[in-house]
Design an enzyme around this catalytic site. Structure first.
Site, PDB file in Angstrom:
ATOM      1  N   CYS A   4       0.826  -1.213   0.000  1.00 16.42           N
ATOM      2  CA  CYS A   4       0.000   0.000   0.000  1.00 16.42           C
ATOM      3  C   CYS A   4       0.858   1.261   0.000  1.00 16.42           C
ATOM      4  O   CYS A   4       1.299   1.733   1.054  1.00 16.42           O
ATOM      5  CB  CYS A   4      -0.922  -0.006   1.219  1.00 16.42           C
ATOM      6  SG  CYS A   4      -1.932   1.470   1.318  1.00 16.42           S
ATOM      7  N   CYS A  14      -0.480   4.148   1.983  1.00 22.36           N
ATOM      8  CA  CYS A  14      -0.228   4.084   3.430  1.00 22.36           C
ATOM      9  C   CYS A  14       1.238   4.388   3.753  1.00 22.36           C
ATOM     10  O   CYS A  14       1.534   5.026   4.748  1.00 22.36           O
ATOM     11  CB  CYS A  14      -0.546   2.692   3.987  1.00 22.36           C
ATOM     12  SG  CYS A  14      -1.996   1.912   3.302  1.00 22.36           S
ATOM     13  N   ASP A  15       2.153   3.902   2.936  1.00 25.63           N
ATOM     14  CA  ASP A  15       3.558   3.855   3.357  1.00 25.63           C
ATOM     15  C   ASP A  15       4.536   4.720   2.551  1.00 25.63           C
ATOM     16  O   ASP A  15       5.709   4.797   2.899  1.00 25.63           O
ATOM     17  CB  ASP A  15       4.059   2.394   3.305  1.00 25.63           C
ATOM     18  CG  ASP A  15       3.285   1.508   4.263  1.00 25.63           C
ATOM     19  OD1 ASP A  15       2.783   2.030   5.265  1.00 25.63           O
ATOM     20  OD2 ASP A  15       3.159   0.292   3.995  1.00 25.63           O
TER      21      ASP A  15
END
Ligand code: NAP
Length: 304
Positions: free
Chosen positions: A131, A134-135
């Site tokens: 992801c 997200c990261d």
């Protein structure tokens, strides 16, 4: 006793809930601890009709949930741990409790695929991710690798290029599967580079990602490349573990749908990515959630 239990809370599950709750059916959505499905991991959604300037994935899912709740759907933020469709009423276990329903809609979606390497699990969260939304911010000015050639891979690469120094897309063929518009954006991004005809053989590093070992798919030649992160975007697998032996699944694990939304068990319906390996769009999932809900309404009408 619920009229319908909907398992899953992505666009398919929540659209189904909007329709069944609005039709005054007592509706329970077993939404999962991580509710909302794959759109919760996305930033801008540009192709869901009705939002001309786009909408953030989590905002879209919040809207759908609130819309379902407005009509009286109950949302349970627990994972379904098992189901029993062998007798009626159908039973769904979640959070240590058993819920009974006159009908069920399976809308559990699909999850990102992994390469199947020991190193990817060991280094998961230490540079290996599925992801970028997200990261990506963890890899400011770093060198990152994206594996895959589909829409998700292009979106991951574009999300990463906002932070990373370099994004290297490793694809096993010399042609992308991604849509033209995303291909163009990726090709025009100076930070994104393509490594064609190659697969990741191993992710290197002890405590964090330090590189990858690549193998060319045309010549078999192997090489090592330094990088700080590896983002996998190689497709999805259906979330059907708890349905094994309960409804018919195909050889890839997708729920087999008859006549659009019916499963092999009368009274159990299916919607969204858990039965769709072809279109896999938020809007098609929502559409199939609507169809499943309409079929449930008809089924319950005929049953009584
Ligand atoms: P996908 O379209 O199935 O693409 C998966 C990619 O990973 C393919 O390029 C595939 O290579 C590659 N791959 C698969 N297994 C691999 C392996 N073991 N090793 C190396 N490479 C591997 O999956 P997706 O990109 O997640 O997209 C899923 C669906 O969601 C699609 O229908 C897509 O259109 C949709 N989607 C749409 C958007 C959007 O419209 N904005 C965004 C994201 C996703 P090959 O090409 O050689 O098969």
């Amino acid at each position: 006793m619920y009229d319908v239990i909907i398992i899953g809370s992505g666009p398919a599950g929540l659209t189904a809930a909007i329709y069944t709750a609005r039709a005054k059916l007592k509706t329970l959505v077993v939404a999962g601890v991580m509710w909302g499905g794959q759109l919760m991991l996305t930033t801008e959604v540009e192709n869901f009709p009705g939002f001309k300037d786009g909408i953030l994935g989590p905002d879209l899912m919040d809207n759908m949930r609130l819309q379902a709740e407005r009509f009286g759907a109950e949302i349970l933020f627990e994972d379904a741990s098992s189901v029993d469709f062998s007798t009626k009423p159908f039973k769904v276990e979640a959070g240590g409790k058993t819920y009974e329903g006159r009908s069920v809609i399976i809308a559990t979606g699909a999850s990102p695929r992994w390469l199947g390497l020991e190193s990817e699990q060991r280094l998961r969260g230490r540079g290996v991710s599925v992801c970028a939304t997200c990261d990506a911010a963890f890899f400011r000015d770093k060198v990152t690798v994206v594996v895959g050639g589909g829409d998700t891979a292009m979106e991951e690469a574009l999300a990463l290029s906002k932070f990373a120094r370099k994004v290297k897309v490793v694809h096993r063929r010399d042609k992308l599967r991604a849509s033209k518009i995303l291909q163009e954006r990726a090709f025009n991004d100076p930070k994104i580079e393509f490594i064609w005809n190659s697969v990741v053989q191993e992710i290197l590093g002890e405590d964090r990602v330090e590189g990858v070992r690549l193998r060319r798919t045309d010549t078999g030649e192997e090489s090592e490349m330094k990088c700080d992160a590896v983002f996998l975007a190689i497709g999805h697998k259906p979330n059907t573990e708890i349905f094994k032996g309960q409804v018919e699944l195909d050889e890839k694990g997708y729920v087999v749908a008859y006549d659009e939304t019916r499963t092999s068990v009368k009274g159990v319906f299916v919607a969204g990515d858990v039965q769709d390996f072809r279109y896999k769009q938020a809007v098609t999932a929502a559409g199939s959630g609507c169809k499943a809900a309409l079929d449930v309404i008809k089924y319950l009408d005929e049953e009584t």
